[in-house]
Design an enzyme around this catalytic site. Structure first.
Site, PDB file in Angstrom:
ATOM      1  N   GLU A  63      27.843 -40.704  24.863  1.00 24.80           N
ATOM      2  CA  GLU A  63      27.363 -41.969  24.278  1.00 24.80           C
ATOM      3  C   GLU A  63      28.468 -42.524  23.376  1.00 24.80           C
ATOM      4  O   GLU A  63      28.967 -41.839  22.484  1.00 24.80           O
ATOM      5  CB  GLU A  63      26.075 -41.746  23.476  1.00 24.80           C
ATOM      6  CG  GLU A  63      25.519 -43.065  22.949  1.00 24.80           C
ATOM      7  CD  GLU A  63      24.074 -42.972  22.430  1.00 24.80           C
ATOM      8  OE1 GLU A  63      23.337 -42.053  22.839  1.00 24.80           O
ATOM      9  OE2 GLU A  63      23.708 -43.839  21.611  1.00 24.80           O
ATOM     10  N   GLU A  88      31.237 -41.963  17.433  1.00 21.83           N
ATOM     11  CA  GLU A  88      30.923 -43.027  16.477  1.00 21.83           C
ATOM     12  C   GLU A  88      32.009 -43.002  15.399  1.00 21.83           C
ATOM     13  O   GLU A  88      32.475 -41.925  15.008  1.00 21.83           O
ATOM     14  CB  GLU A  88      29.527 -42.807  15.870  1.00 21.83           C
ATOM     15  CG  GLU A  88      29.061 -43.812  14.827  1.00 21.83           C
ATOM     16  CD  GLU A  88      29.194 -45.281  15.246  1.00 21.83           C
ATOM     17  OE1 GLU A  88      28.541 -45.703  16.195  1.00 21.83           O
ATOM     18  OE2 GLU A  88      29.988 -46.005  14.605  1.00 21.83           O
ATOM     19  N   ASP A 115      37.373 -43.092  17.154  1.00 16.57           N
ATOM     20  CA  ASP A 115      37.379 -44.074  18.233  1.00 16.57           C
ATOM     21  C   ASP A 115      37.172 -43.352  19.583  1.00 16.57           C
ATOM     22  O   ASP A 115      37.939 -42.444  19.928  1.00 16.57           O
ATOM     23  CB  ASP A 115      38.737 -44.794  18.207  1.00 16.57           C
ATOM     24  CG  ASP A 115      38.766 -46.000  19.116  1.00 16.57           C
ATOM     25  OD1 ASP A 115      38.166 -45.952  20.205  1.00 16.57           O
ATOM     26  OD2 ASP A 115      39.406 -46.994  18.724  1.00 16.57           O
ATOM     27  N   ASP A 137      29.591 -53.595  19.917  1.00 14.11           N
ATOM     28  CA  ASP A 137      29.921 -54.749  19.063  1.00 14.11           C
ATOM     29  C   ASP A 137      30.280 -55.911  19.976  1.00 14.11           C
ATOM     30  O   ASP A 137      31.158 -55.783  20.832  1.00 14.11           O
ATOM     31  CB  ASP A 137      31.112 -54.415  18.160  1.00 14.11           C
ATOM     32  CG  ASP A 137      30.736 -53.352  17.129  1.00 14.11           C
ATOM     33  OD1 ASP A 137      29.587 -53.360  16.646  1.00 14.11           O
ATOM     34  OD2 ASP A 137      31.592 -52.501  16.815  1.00 14.11           O
ATOM     35  N   LYS A 141      33.358 -64.281  19.488  1.00 16.21           N
ATOM     36  CA  LYS A 141      34.349 -65.369  19.493  1.00 16.21           C
ATOM     37  C   LYS A 141      35.373 -65.145  20.607  1.00 16.21           C
ATOM     38  O   LYS A 141      35.820 -64.016  20.819  1.00 16.21           O
ATOM     39  CB  LYS A 141      35.082 -65.414  18.144  1.00 16.21           C
ATOM     40  CG  LYS A 141      34.186 -65.896  17.028  1.00 16.21           C
ATOM     41  CD  LYS A 141      34.942 -66.004  15.737  1.00 16.21           C
ATOM     42  CE  LYS A 141      33.968 -66.392  14.642  1.00 16.21           C
ATOM     43  NZ  LYS A 141      34.347 -65.893  13.335  1.00 16.21           N
ATOM     44  N   ASP A 173      22.222 -57.559  23.635  1.00 21.45           N
ATOM     45  CA  ASP A 173      21.320 -58.676  23.308  1.00 21.45           C
ATOM     46  C   ASP A 173      22.134 -59.941  23.079  1.00 21.45           C
ATOM     47  O   ASP A 173      21.577 -60.970  22.739  1.00 21.45           O
ATOM     48  CB  ASP A 173      20.577 -58.360  22.000  1.00 21.45           C
ATOM     49  CG  ASP A 173      21.556 -58.211  20.870  1.00 21.45           C
ATOM     50  OD1 ASP A 173      22.450 -57.334  20.949  1.00 21.45           O
ATOM     51  OD2 ASP A 173      21.484 -59.001  19.902  1.00 21.45           O
ATOM     52  N   THR A 211      16.829 -48.327  19.913  1.00 22.73           N
ATOM     53  CA  THR A 211      17.778 -47.983  18.852  1.00 22.73           C
ATOM     54  C   THR A 211      17.541 -48.922  17.663  1.00 22.73           C
ATOM     55  O   THR A 211      16.851 -49.929  17.781  1.00 22.73           O
ATOM     56  CB  THR A 211      19.233 -48.161  19.325  1.00 22.73           C
ATOM     57  OG1 THR A 211      19.444 -49.553  19.582  1.00 22.73           O
ATOM     58  CG2 THR A 211      19.533 -47.345  20.556  1.00 22.73           C
ATOM     59  N   ARG A 212      18.165 -48.591  16.567  1.00 25.81           N
ATOM     60  CA  ARG A 212      18.027 -49.428  15.378  1.00 25.81           C
ATOM     61  C   ARG A 212      18.523 -50.847  15.662  1.00 25.81           C
ATOM     62  O   ARG A 212      17.940 -51.835  15.261  1.00 25.81           O
ATOM     63  CB  ARG A 212      18.867 -48.809  14.242  1.00 25.81           C
ATOM     64  CG  ARG A 212      18.466 -49.347  12.895  1.00 25.81           C
ATOM     65  CD  ARG A 212      19.377 -48.857  11.812  1.00 25.81           C
ATOM     66  NE  ARG A 212      19.459 -47.398  11.719  1.00 25.81           N
ATOM     67  CZ  ARG A 212      20.228 -46.777  10.841  1.00 25.81           C
ATOM     68  NH1 ARG A 212      20.978 -47.462  10.007  1.00 25.81           N
ATOM     69  NH2 ARG A 212      20.273 -45.471  10.788  1.00 25.81           N
ATOM     70  N   TYR A 213      19.598 -50.914  16.421  1.00 22.70           N
ATOM     71  CA  TYR A 213      20.180 -52.225  16.711  1.00 22.70           C
ATOM     72  C   TYR A 213      19.267 -53.035  17.633  1.00 22.70           C
ATOM     73  O   TYR A 213      19.094 -54.236  17.435  1.00 22.70           O
ATOM     74  CB  TYR A 213      21.578 -52.040  17.333  1.00 22.70           C
ATOM     75  CG  TYR A 213      22.320 -53.338  17.348  1.00 22.70           C
ATOM     76  CD1 TYR A 213      23.041 -53.760  16.238  1.00 22.70           C
ATOM     77  CD2 TYR A 213      22.243 -54.177  18.451  1.00 22.70           C
ATOM     78  CE1 TYR A 213      23.680 -54.979  16.238  1.00 22.70           C
ATOM     79  CE2 TYR A 213      22.885 -55.403  18.453  1.00 22.70           C
ATOM     80  CZ  TYR A 213      23.606 -55.791  17.351  1.00 22.70           C
ATOM     81  OH  TYR A 213      24.227 -57.009  17.335  1.00 22.70           O
TER      82      TYR A 213
HETATM   83  C1  LIG Z   1      26.314 -52.860  17.273  1.00 22.80           C
HETATM   84  S1  LIG Z   1      26.435 -51.204  16.898  1.00 22.80           S
HETATM   85  C2  LIG Z   1      25.204 -50.448  17.950  1.00 22.80           C
HETATM   86  C3  LIG Z   1      24.887 -49.034  17.530  1.00 22.80           C
HETATM   87  C4  LIG Z   1      23.877 -48.291  18.419  1.00 22.80           C
HETATM   88  N1  LIG Z   1      24.385 -48.090  19.749  1.00 22.80           N
HETATM   89  C5  LIG Z   1      22.548 -48.982  18.451  1.00 22.80           C
HETATM   90  O1  LIG Z   1      22.164 -49.479  19.527  1.00 22.80           O
HETATM   91  O2  LIG Z   1      21.869 -49.022  17.398  1.00 22.80           O
HETATM   92  C6  LIG Z   1      27.951 -50.714  17.702  1.00 22.80           C
HETATM   93  C7  LIG Z   1      28.447 -49.355  17.231  1.00 22.80           C
HETATM   94  O3  LIG Z   1      29.581 -48.967  17.993  1.00 22.80           O
HETATM   95  C8  LIG Z   1      30.511 -48.328  17.144  1.00 22.80           C
HETATM   96  N2  LIG Z   1      31.820 -48.469  17.805  1.00 22.80           N
HETATM   97  C9  LIG Z   1      32.474 -49.623  18.082  1.00 22.80           C
HETATM   98  N3  LIG Z   1      33.626 -49.375  18.714  1.00 22.80           N
HETATM   99  C10 LIG Z   1      33.693 -48.019  18.849  1.00 22.80           C
HETATM  100  C11 LIG Z   1      34.663 -47.155  19.412  1.00 22.80           C
HETATM  101  N4  LIG Z   1      35.794 -47.628  19.967  1.00 22.80           N
HETATM  102  N5  LIG Z   1      34.438 -45.823  19.376  1.00 22.80           N
HETATM  103  C12 LIG Z   1      33.296 -45.340  18.801  1.00 22.80           C
HETATM  104  N6  LIG Z   1      32.345 -46.112  18.247  1.00 22.80           N
HETATM  105  C13 LIG Z   1      32.545 -47.439  18.278  1.00 22.80           C
HETATM  106  C14 LIG Z   1      30.390 -49.095  15.831  1.00 22.80           C
HETATM  107  O4  LIG Z   1      30.850 -48.355  14.739  1.00 22.80           O
HETATM  108  C15 LIG Z   1      28.888 -49.355  15.772  1.00 22.80           C
HETATM  109  O5  LIG Z   1      28.201 -48.334  15.091  1.00 22.80           O
END
Ligand SMILES: C[S@@+](CC[C@H](N)C(=O)[O-])C[C@H]1O[C@@H](n2cnc3c(N)ncnc32)[C@H](O)[C@@H]1O
Length: 232
Positions: A63, A88, A115, A137, A141, A173, A211-213
């Protein structure tokens, strides 16, 4: 320049790594539990994911960006025969994931607190059965489009890592990201979109949890889309 620093620079990360200071309990999970379940990664050295789990697992799932870790904990608890790797970067998210792992005594989870791309670069071909990228994320833009995790380079890498008939799940979303995903993934020669009727992308797969998001998105009136792609 040391190899680890070179790799860090090659994969420039634009998101947030740190928020508020961690509460005491979460800090101790960070200090004590995290080092025990972190995927050992030495720059330039391949990682055999199967070797991370004892007893041996029937498959490895990954994940990317697990956020608060609700989905990671649910999948790992429901599939004890699977080795589950969560990536994460955001410290509070990692700490939240650790608290789920601790509360549910999950033995089949390993964490890459960095990362995801640095881990993807170290894994061998066809080692994964499923990859989850839930609400990445969106970088809506246009000038930030190259920051989106769904991009041709990352898709090639994910295709290499998935075994035949493996599955890539992408939930979003964000209208721009939804369109972007549909412009990039189904046209990739390695991926087949597993959708036959609208319900297939309008409803969350039965084995996944909110998920929370996703909850925040629904509360804000946004409509989550759930895409499943098969590795050809
Ligand atoms: C919008 S949040 C969604 C979190 C979760 N998947 C949810 O649905 O609640 C996106 C997450 O991806 C993580 N993230 C973004 N780029 C990443 C990367 N290259 N490697 C690991 N995590 C990453 C961010 O830190 C963030 O917590």
């Amino acid at each position: 320049m040391p190899e680890a620093e070179k790799q860090r620079q090659a994969f420039q990360f634009y998101g947030r790594r740190k928020g508020r200071p961690l509460r005491k309990g979460r800090q101790s999970l960070f200090d004590e539990l995290l080092p025990r379940i972190t995927v050992p990664l030495n720059a330039g050295v391949a990682v055999d994911p199967a070797s991370l789990f004892e007893p041996t697992k029937r498959a490895i799932w990954l994940e990317i960006g697990f956020g608060g870790g609700e989905h990671l904990a649910h999948q790992a608890a429901s599939n004890p025969d699977v080795g589950y790797i969560g990536c994460e970067v955001f410290e509070s998210g990692i700490a939240s994931g650790l608290s789920h792992i601790d509360e549910r005594s999950l033995e089949n989870v390993r964490i890459h607190p960095e990362d995801a791309r640095t881990l993807l670069a170290a894994l061998p071909p066809q080692c994964l059965e499923r990859i989850f990228l839930l609400f990445p994320d969106p970088w809506p833009k246009r000038r930030h489009a190259q920051r989106r995790f769904v991009n041709p380079g990352n898709l090639d890498r994910l295709a290499d890592l998935l075994r035949e008939d493996g599955e890539l799940r992408i939930f979003s979303d964000d209208p721009t990201y939804i369109e972007w995903t549909l412009q990039h993934v189904p046209v990739h020669p390695a991926f087949q979109w597993l959708a036959e009727a609208p319900g297939d992308w309008q409803e969350r797969p039965a084995d996944a949890v909110e998920t929370r998001y996703e909850k925040k998105a629904r509360e804000a009136g946004r409509v989550p889309h759930f895409f499943r792609f098969r590795r050809r």
